[in-house]
Scaffold this motif. Sequence first.
Motif, PDB file in Angstrom:
ATOM      1  N   THR A 196      -0.050 -11.480   2.576  1.00  0.00           N
ATOM      2  CA  THR A 196       0.536 -11.779   1.833  1.00  0.00           C
ATOM      3  C   THR A 196       0.780 -10.763   1.000  1.00  0.00           C
ATOM      4  O   THR A 196       0.312 -10.440  -0.096  1.00  0.00           O
ATOM      5  N   TRP A 197       2.572 -11.068  -0.187  1.00  0.00           N
ATOM      6  CA  TRP A 197       2.417 -11.132  -1.306  1.00  0.00           C
ATOM      7  C   TRP A 197       3.477 -11.538  -2.270  1.00  0.00           C
ATOM      8  O   TRP A 197       3.740 -12.153  -1.872  1.00  0.00           O
ATOM      9  N   THR A 198       3.404 -11.333  -3.845  1.00  0.00           N
ATOM     10  CA  THR A 198       4.310 -12.197  -4.104  1.00  0.00           C
ATOM     11  C   THR A 198       5.855 -11.216  -4.045  1.00  0.00           C
ATOM     12  O   THR A 198       5.511  -9.800  -4.324  1.00  0.00           O
ATOM     13  N   THR A 199       6.983 -11.827  -5.062  1.00  0.00           N
ATOM     14  CA  THR A 199       8.462 -11.737  -4.602  1.00  0.00           C
ATOM     15  C   THR A 199       8.654 -11.547  -6.421  1.00  0.00           C
ATOM     16  O   THR A 199       9.036 -12.559  -6.826  1.00  0.00           O
ATOM     17  N   PRO A 200       8.706 -10.493  -6.751  1.00  0.00           N
ATOM     18  CA  PRO A 200       8.819 -10.347  -7.457  1.00  0.00           C
ATOM     19  C   PRO A 200      10.224 -10.345  -8.714  1.00  0.00           C
ATOM     20  O   PRO A 200      11.344  -9.907  -7.857  1.00  0.00           O
ATOM     21  N   VAL A 206       3.752  -5.924  -7.608  1.00  0.00           N
ATOM     22  CA  VAL A 206       3.932  -6.875  -6.233  1.00  0.00           C
ATOM     23  C   VAL A 206       2.386  -7.433  -6.372  1.00  0.00           C
ATOM     24  O   VAL A 206       1.601  -6.264  -6.156  1.00  0.00           O
ATOM     25  N   TRP A 207       2.151  -8.039  -5.285  1.00  0.00           N
ATOM     26  CA  TRP A 207       0.491  -8.519  -5.769  1.00  0.00           C
ATOM     27  C   TRP A 207       0.459  -8.857  -4.264  1.00  0.00           C
ATOM     28  O   TRP A 207       0.943 -10.034  -3.394  1.00  0.00           O
ATOM     29  N   VAL A 208      -0.669  -8.058  -3.316  1.00  0.00           N
ATOM     30  CA  VAL A 208      -1.234  -8.104  -2.239  1.00  0.00           C
ATOM     31  C   VAL A 208      -2.713  -8.561  -2.207  1.00  0.00           C
ATOM     32  O   VAL A 208      -3.549  -8.525  -2.516  1.00  0.00           O
ATOM     33  N   SER A 209      -2.229  -9.903  -0.929  1.00  0.00           N
ATOM     34  CA  SER A 209      -3.690 -10.441  -0.567  1.00  0.00           C
ATOM     35  C   SER A 209      -4.403 -10.699   0.774  1.00  0.00           C
ATOM     36  O   SER A 209      -2.897 -10.912   1.338  1.00  0.00           O
ATOM     37  N   MET A 210      -5.250  -9.385   1.058  1.00  0.00           N
ATOM     38  CA  MET A 210      -4.907  -9.714   2.328  1.00  0.00           C
ATOM     39  C   MET A 210      -6.816 -10.536   2.587  1.00  0.00           C
ATOM     40  O   MET A 210      -6.943 -11.243   1.965  1.00  0.00           O
TER      41      MET A 210
END
Length: 284
Positions: free
Chosen positions: A204-208, A214-218
């Motif tokens: 998932t990732w944030t929508t700036p 953008v911060w991506v989470s695995m």
Amino acid sequence: VLTEYPSFIGALAAFTSFGARLRGVALDEEGIEIQRLAEVLDGLPAAPKFLYINPYFHNPAGIIYSQERKQRLRELAEERDLMILEDDPYGELYFDQADRPLTLPIKASTGSEATVCYVGSFAKILGPGMRLGWLLAPPAIAEKCELAKQSTDACSSTFTQVLAHAFLAGGHLPGYLTMLRTTYRRRAGTMLAALKEHMPPQVTWTTPRGGFYVWVSMPETLDASRVFEASIARGAAFVIGSAFDPEGRRNNCFRLAFSHTPEEKIARGVEIIGDAVTAELHNV
Ligand SMILES: Cc1ncc(COP(=O)(O)O)c(C=O)c1O
């Protein structure tokens, strides 16, 4: 010192070099989690020196605080006598004019009685090498900062101050900001489309809505350092998540920046990183 998780802990290096200990409080899409913050405050052996936050197009999370979250933070800060350091180098870089009111500093938008030190910078809107910024703080704190600044570099370069003044006085900043907002909005769009195309569904990732990141989470079992090694070998780089953990532990996330790189390279870079994440998912 309290700060968000994730957080741009580099901004706190001067404090940690004097022995300050950092404690992270989780962020969500609207800002720091107030309930968590209250719990952390309750559990501390002594009152913290201050709370460091980066509410507008956060580095690295890319989010902007909602007005409601700022209001609740203001209430908690007043209740607990918590000083806030509000760091705002990216607030001018909104993609949509409608978000502009959200970038008003805490003091201006909530009328807070809490002690808030507000910090701005030319680093992201004119040039990081100029080393120029500004501080709004109560006189007693501003005086201490002046002393610390004088003992660090005597005085900010007068040459870059003259350049910045000429740029502002010449009326060039608004047009330059418009160009930056348009360019970054386009690059962010390219990055988000590439993430959608190349990342596996577990990611998932944030929508700036502004800024650089953008911060991506695995999934938690994945290690961003291993993804980084595989990506850099093919020419794509990012910053691993542990660099933004005040406690230096969690490393299943990473920060992508779209600010510097042209669109074609962004799309290719995200494809390379997506391949590395997919390969890592199959490895663990
Ligand atoms: C949140 C944040 N604060 C501060 C800075 C540094 O600003 P300056 O160059 O004005 O020291 C950065 C730069 O990356 C940043 O992201």
